[in-house]
Design a protein around this motif. Structure first.
Motif, short mmCIF file in Angstrom:
data_model
loop_
_atom_site.label_atom_id
_atom_site.label_comp_id
_atom_site.label_asym_id
_atom_site.label_seq_id
_atom_site.Cartn_x
_atom_site.Cartn_y
_atom_site.Cartn_z
N LYS A 93 0.79 -1.18 -0.45
CA LYS A 93 0.06 -0.27 -0.09
C LYS A 93 0.56 1.11 0.26
O LYS A 93 0.77 1.92 -0.69
CB LYS A 93 -1.12 0.24 1.43
N SER A 94 1.88 1.18 0.84
CA SER A 94 2.47 2.37 1.36
C SER A 94 3.25 2.76 -0.15
O SER A 94 3.97 3.93 -0.51
CB SER A 94 4.09 2.98 2.40
N THR A 95 4.12 1.83 -0.31
CA THR A 95 5.08 1.65 -2.49
C THR A 95 4.17 2.38 -3.70
O THR A 95 3.68 3.30 -3.81
CB THR A 95 5.33 -0.16 -1.94
N VAL A 198 -3.28 9.68 1.07
CA VAL A 198 -3.52 9.67 2.29
C VAL A 198 -2.66 8.46 3.12
O VAL A 198 -3.31 6.69 2.81
CB VAL A 198 -4.37 10.36 3.13
N ASP A 199 -0.86 8.22 3.89
CA ASP A 199 -1.04 6.75 4.26
C ASP A 199 -1.78 6.76 5.49
O ASP A 199 -2.44 7.71 6.36
CB ASP A 199 0.71 6.65 4.01
N GLU A 200 -1.72 5.59 6.70
CA GLU A 200 -2.17 5.49 7.92
C GLU A 200 -1.79 6.26 8.69
O GLU A 200 -1.22 6.06 9.78
CB GLU A 200 -1.28 3.91 7.65
N VAL A 201 -2.01 7.34 8.59
CA VAL A 201 -1.17 8.54 9.31
C VAL A 201 -2.41 8.66 10.16
O VAL A 201 -1.86 9.19 11.12
CB VAL A 201 -0.74 9.92 9.05
MG LIG Z 1 2.40 0.81 4.74
#
Ligand SMILES: [Mg+2]
Ligand SMILES: Nc1ncnc2c1ncn2[C@@H]1O[C@H](COP(=O)(O)OP(=O)(O)O)[C@@H](O)[C@H]1O
Lengths: 418, 310
Positions: A93-95, A198-201
């Motif tokens: 996901k982050s990638t 938006v990542d898991e912030v």
């Molecule tokens: Mg991640």
């Protein structure tokens, strides 16, 4: 079939074009995020020359284990869509967000995003603990692409949003971690993005702050901005998103309606029982598979329109000790494990005899439903009424009703009354 | 692989290889950025903010620290004058001023190249999490050194004038082209090493050793004439080093040689005219441009993978 919660469901639709109800970009809405055939390979660290000495002294040709963090991702997201990105840890996901944000270069494929992007991969990335909150707001905002004049104009609004006016001239190293991310979020959302990644912030910070962040994201959504966000909260995706992307081992395994995707994901993550609690192996009658097709014995298909014919075929495996008359009770399960409808054999049951047999349930006209549905099969002895076994299948079929949301289509009129 | 993506919602997009608005960093080193003037201004502001941040962080809460860094050249001046003029009897008149006129610009150069080398690696978290023009990282290291240099030079001038040294003359104008070439060369090398150091982490060590050696092939603690006497018609090779040209020009601009421009055996300054310097600066400028071209190429090539390599 033994339960294999992590194996891909054995669906091989004959027509690959089978489509689950989804929210594609509204016709005419321009595509703002586009990834075509995107793959991302990480080269094993020890394989890369990491010093000039190695580079020139040793020609290293060992083939280490390269790692594909993304494989062949094709996605188009239209303007104004709110899309949830979900998947297990390490699924990429982050990638994917970093590739879309232009921080990582895809190994192959192409990516384009139009408009101003704000990527919240980490809140307060680049904050310097030695500087005051004020200085960090200016620095961070200018990293995110704001001019001094814009920052001057937005400064009060940023500080108000962060609720840190009393600490704004303190060094950031004296902030609590919650205050730190609050300031980071406040700056990031003031960038006035067209596209928000938006990542898991949102997992950090207290509940009040999370609510505030979500409210801001909802506001962005209502303003018609395009949002792609990662979260582990499937409820959040169901509530906020028009669409879900599910990643597994770097591949896109689902793209469509949130309710369908979250259901798939729950099954994959093992939080829904994939099998019955009754010892399945000992049962004299075992439902071994279900299949969906239009006509009995026809090719498997997973996608239907209301009004079409659907055949649910249940394959049975019977031992010699199986009862002569077998009664089947099939439930069509909707989201949240709600039974949508039920089908059963005639009260006297059917008499398949030992070996394998298939029972077809033919639905001549599907109702106007929207969603993806799974099958629950109960088997009992028709003569005695004794339950034999229960099995919940993972296979899904989809029905794409004309409505954009909600399980049912209901006719109504909206009238104004004074 | 059997994929549920067959449930995918969307018509397969035609792979678009047009001009995406958001190119990954560095892909296509050549792409012409149609960036507006406003965007360019924002980048300059970012650079300024980063330089200001470095200055603030370095001297935060200690105006004493700031004063020290300015006093530093004065201290060097005192020590070197004592050692070279009194102890070693170098024979160069006003050795301290001679030394400082070249040393300050060298220190600015070597300090900023060395700092720029760690600029990307040192901001790994930022590079991995935020998309911004990465070139500002080495440039801000140069800017930081440049600010220091300007202040130190001003302090030196004040001291020289205080000693009644004849400083003010048309030759001071040489500082402008010399400063420009120094800046150009410093930027060029800084950009190059900052990118290389991400991929090859021993760049920093090699660079620091190289700078130590490089120090000695500039005529700072010895008279230029010593080299000329030794190399004769090969002196031009020595002058291919842009920093040697910059240093000699700074000396011509600031240092006032004794009658005859001589230590007795060798001339101190390379030349007493201006033309010699301007010509050599032009060549040094071309060399710097070549290094800058190489540096930008390497930086653009490597920057797409910075986030991955860090
Ligand atoms: Mg991640
Ligand atoms: N820079 C990198 N080098 C090597 N492997 C990486 C790098 N970044 C991520 N990975 C790997 O790629 C996979 C996907 O990571 P990530 O996108 O962070 O997953 P997620 O965000 O879905 O948890 C992980 O297995 C991770 O270890």
């Amino acid at each position: 079939m033994p339960s294999q919660p992590l194996a891909p469901p054995p669906m091989q639709p004959a027509q690959p074009a089978a489509v689950v109800p989804s929210a594609p970009p509204a016709p005419g809405a321009p595509v703002v995020i586009r990834a075509a055939g995107v793959g991302k390979k990480f080269v094993a660290y020890h394989k890369r020359a990491t010093s000039l000495k190695e580079r020139f002294v040793r020609r290293d040709t060992t083939s280490g284990e390269d790692f594909w963090a993304l494989r062949d991702i094709d996605v188009e997201i239209g303007r104004g869509q709110t899309v949830g990105l979900a998947g297990a840890n390490g699924s990429g996901k982050s990638t994917l967000l970093k590739v879309l944000a232009g921080i990582l270069r895809p190994t192959h494929g192409s990516v384009s995003v139009s408009g101003r992007i704000a990527s919240l991969l980490e809140l307060g990335a680049g904050f310097n603990g030695e500087l005051s909150g004020r200085d960090n707001v200016y620095l961070n905002a200018s990293l995110l692409g704001l001019s001094k004049r814009e920052i001057d104009r937005l400064f009060d609004s940023i500080v108000d949003f962060s609720e840190l006016r009393h600490k704004i001239d303190d060094e950031v190293k004296h902030y609590s971690s919650g205050q730190y991310v609050r300031l980071g979020f406040a700056v990031a959302v003031h960038v006035d993005p067209d596209v928000l990644l938006v990542d898991e912030v949102l997992a950090v910070g207290d509940e009040a702050f999370q609510r505030k962040c979500l409210a801001k994201i909802a506001q962005f959504r209502d303003e018609g901005r395009t949002i792609l966000f990662v979260t582990h909260s499937l409820d959040l995706i169901e509530n906020m998103c028009d669409r879900i992307l599910v990643l597994e081992s770097g591949g896109l395994i689902f793209d469509g309606q949130p309710v369908v995707g979250t259901k798939l994901l729950r099954q994959r993550l093992g939080s829904l029982p994939a099998d019955s609690p009754i010892p399945f192996d000992l049962a004299p009658v075992k439902p071994t598979a279900v299949a969906f097709s239009r006509n009995p014995g026809g090719p498997t298909e997973v996608q239907y329109d209301p009004g079409e014919q659907l055949t649910v075929s249940v394959e049975l495996d019977l031992t010699d000790s199986a009862p002569q008359y077998v009664y089947l009770h099939v439930e069509i399960m909707g989201q949240g494990e709600i039974p949508i409808w039920m089908m059963e054999t005639p009260p006297g049951g059917v008499s398949p005899g030992p070996g394998t047999a298939v029972v077809d349930f033919v639905v001549p006209r599907l109702p106007e439903l929207l969603g993806a549905f799974a099958i629950n099969v109960r088997v009992s002895d028709a003569a005695t009424g004794q339950p034999v076994t229960v099995r919940r299948f993972e296979e899904l079929f989809g029905v794409s009703g004309p409505q954009v949301a909600g399980l049912l289509k209901v006719d109504y009129e909206a009238r104004l009354r004074r | 692989m059997s994929r549920v993506a067959d449930l995918s919602t969307l018509p397969k997009p035609e792979p678009t290889r047009g001009a995406p608005a958001n190119r990954p960093r560095g892909s296509g080193a050549r792409h012409v950025d149609h960036r507006s003037r406003a965007q360019t201004r924002v980048r300059w502001e970012l650079l300024r903010n980063l330089i200001r941040k470095d200055l603030k962080v370095k001297y935060k809460g200690s105006s004493l620290g700031f004063a020290w860094s300015l006093a530093n050249p004065l201290l060097l001046l005192a020590v070197y004058t004592f050692v070279f003029q009194v102890v070693l009897k170098s024979g160069i008149d006003n050795f301290g001023f001679y030394l400082m006129s070249g040393l300050l610009v060298w220190n600015a150069f070597s300090g900023s190249v060395s700092a720029a080398c760690g600029a990307v690696v040192g901001n790994a978290n930022l590079v991995k999490k935020v998309r911004f023009p990465l070139l500002v990282l080495p440039l801000s290291a140069v800017g930081f050194s440049a600010v220091h240099f300007a202040l130190q030079l001003a302090v030196l001038f004040v001291v020289m004038l205080g000693f009644g040294y004849s400083l003010l003359g048309p030759e001071l104008l040489l500082l402008i082209p010399a400063g420009a070439v120094a800046l150009l060369f410093t930027v060029a090398l800084s950009v190059l090493v900052s990118a290389l150091n991400v991929r090859y982490r021993d760049t920093q060590h090699l660079l620091d050793v190289a700078l130590l050696a490089w120090f000695w092939i500039n005529p700072m603690v010895y008279a230029f004439g010593l080299i000329e006497n030794r190399l004769n018609e090969w002196t031009w090779v020595y002058m291919l080093n842009p920093m040697a040209v910059v240093v000699t020009t700074f000396q011509r601009a600031i240092y006032d040689p004794p009658e005859g421009n001589s230590t007795g055996s060798a001339p101190i300054l390379a030349d007493l005219g201006y033309r010699y310097y301007l010509e050599h600066l032009a060549i040094a400028g071309l060399i710097s441009l070549a290094v800058l071209w190489l540096g930008l190429r390497v930086f653009r090539r490597l920057q797409a993978d910075f986030a991955e390599d860090l």
